[in-house]
Design a protein around this motif. Structure first.
Motif, PDB file in Angstrom:
ATOM      1  N   ILE A  41     -48.588 -52.184 -47.033  1.00  0.00           N
ATOM      2  CA  ILE A  41     -49.736 -52.950 -47.539  1.00  0.00           C
ATOM      3  C   ILE A  41     -49.566 -53.251 -49.025  1.00  0.00           C
ATOM      4  CG2 ILE A  41     -52.226 -52.869 -47.979  1.00  0.00           C
ATOM      5  CD1 ILE A  41     -52.428 -50.999 -45.493  1.00  0.00           C
ATOM      6  N   ASP A  42     -49.110 -52.242 -49.770  1.00  0.00           N
ATOM      7  CA  ASP A  42     -48.946 -52.366 -51.220  1.00  0.00           C
ATOM      8  C   ASP A  42     -47.592 -51.775 -51.587  1.00  0.00           C
ATOM      9  OD1 ASP A  42     -49.061 -52.339 -53.978  1.00  0.00           O
ATOM     10  OD2 ASP A  42     -50.784 -50.983 -54.108  1.00  0.00           O
ATOM     11  N   SER A  43     -46.590 -52.627 -51.766  1.00  0.00           N
ATOM     12  CA  SER A  43     -45.209 -52.173 -51.965  1.00  0.00           C
ATOM     13  C   SER A  43     -44.976 -51.476 -53.303  1.00  0.00           C
ATOM     14  CB  SER A  43     -44.247 -53.354 -51.834  1.00  0.00           C
ATOM     15  OG  SER A  43     -44.504 -54.291 -52.866  1.00  0.00           O
ATOM     16  N   VAL A  44     -45.978 -51.463 -54.160  1.00  0.00           N
ATOM     17  CA  VAL A  44     -45.844 -50.787 -55.452  1.00  0.00           C
ATOM     18  C   VAL A  44     -46.891 -49.679 -55.603  1.00  0.00           C
ATOM     19  CG1 VAL A  44     -44.709 -52.708 -56.640  1.00  0.00           C
ATOM     20  CG2 VAL A  44     -47.212 -52.571 -56.617  1.00  0.00           C
ATOM     21  N   SER A  45     -47.253 -49.055 -54.505  1.00  0.00           N
ATOM     22  CA  SER A  45     -48.237 -47.981 -54.534  1.00  0.00           C
ATOM     23  C   SER A  45     -47.592 -46.711 -55.087  1.00  0.00           C
ATOM     24  CB  SER A  45     -48.793 -47.712 -53.130  1.00  0.00           C
ATOM     25  OG  SER A  45     -49.584 -46.534 -53.149  1.00  0.00           O
ATOM     26  N   VAL A  46     -47.908 -46.407 -56.340  1.00  0.00           N
ATOM     27  CA  VAL A  46     -47.344 -45.193 -56.946  1.00  0.00           C
ATOM     28  C   VAL A  46     -47.835 -43.952 -56.206  1.00  0.00           C
ATOM     29  CG1 VAL A  46     -46.940 -46.243 -59.197  1.00  0.00           C
ATOM     30  CG2 VAL A  46     -49.126 -45.124 -58.752  1.00  0.00           C
ATOM     31  N   TYR A  47     -49.038 -43.997 -55.701  1.00  0.00           N
ATOM     32  CA  TYR A  47     -49.592 -42.866 -54.964  1.00  0.00           C
ATOM     33  C   TYR A  47     -48.741 -42.592 -53.718  1.00  0.00           C
ATOM     34  CZ  TYR A  47     -53.130 -39.750 -53.004  1.00  0.00           C
ATOM     35  OH  TYR A  47     -53.779 -38.655 -52.506  1.00  0.00           O
ATOM     36  N   ALA A  48     -48.331 -43.641 -53.018  1.00  0.00           N
ATOM     37  CA  ALA A  48     -47.499 -43.468 -51.818  1.00  0.00           C
ATOM     38  C   ALA A  48     -46.123 -42.924 -52.187  1.00  0.00           C
ATOM     39  CB  ALA A  48     -47.369 -44.787 -51.072  1.00  0.00           C
TER      40      ALA A  48
END
Length: 179
Positions: A34-41
């Motif tokens: 969904i969000d390719s730059v999710s630092v949390y992930a």
């Protein structure tokens, strides 16, 4: 979209705490779709891989996070731990020093630095960081154990015993407990 990623992150974190690591990993991967730059992930995946002792993969996830957010404290701390797992104390120390630059009062990171320096044989520098950690949190059993180990290495059994007894007292006291 943002709210969905945050909700997924909370779910993944909860699953990770419950020990459902495969499910947590699937959700972190869904977050990245969904969000390719999710630092949390990226940090979550790094933490999962590190806890599974897949240190190289963990380091890769933390580094991907740091490409997006260079001062992400959680990624830096995890990266240091991953490098320690890989046996690269120089890189681990570099990451932890960066952590201390961002959070100078973090006694847990001070203890990590002290442990790394002790393993490298830099006992005086190590002691300095252990004492800094104790100045921030006098009940840090890991700092006390590290100081005990240094005292043993330096042949001061009485001092070593004092540090070890203090660590045991803290660990055995349910009121004090480990933090």
């Amino acid at each position: 979209m943002k709210r969905n990623v945050v909700s997924l992150g909370k779910t993944a974190h909860k699953l990770k705490r419950e020990g459902k690591l495969r499910e947590a990993e699937e959700i972190y991967m869904r977050m990245l779709s969904i969000d390719s730059v999710s630092v949390y992930a990226f940090v979550g995946l790094g933490d999962l891989k590190r806890s599974a002792r897949c240190f190289e993969e963990a380091a890769d996830y933390y580094k991907r996070c740091l490409e997006i957010e260079k001062n992400n404290w959680y990624a830096l701390a995890g990266l240091g731990d991953a490098y320690r797992g890989l046996g690269d104390l120089d890189k681990a120390l570099k990451a932890w020093y960066h952590c201390l630059h961002l959070r100078p009062d973090d006694h847990k990171t001070m203890t990590r630095v002290a442990d790394g320096l002790r393993k490298k044989g830099k006992l005086d520098d190590s002691k300095e960081y252990y004492f800094m950690a104790l100045a921030k949190y006098p009940l840090d059993p890991y700092a006390l154990m590290g100081l005990g180990q240094i005292a043993m290495e330096q042949g001061d059994d009485d001092e070593a015993l004092d540090f070890f007894e203090r660590a045991v007292e803290i660990s055995d006291n349910p009121v004090i407990g480990l933090t």
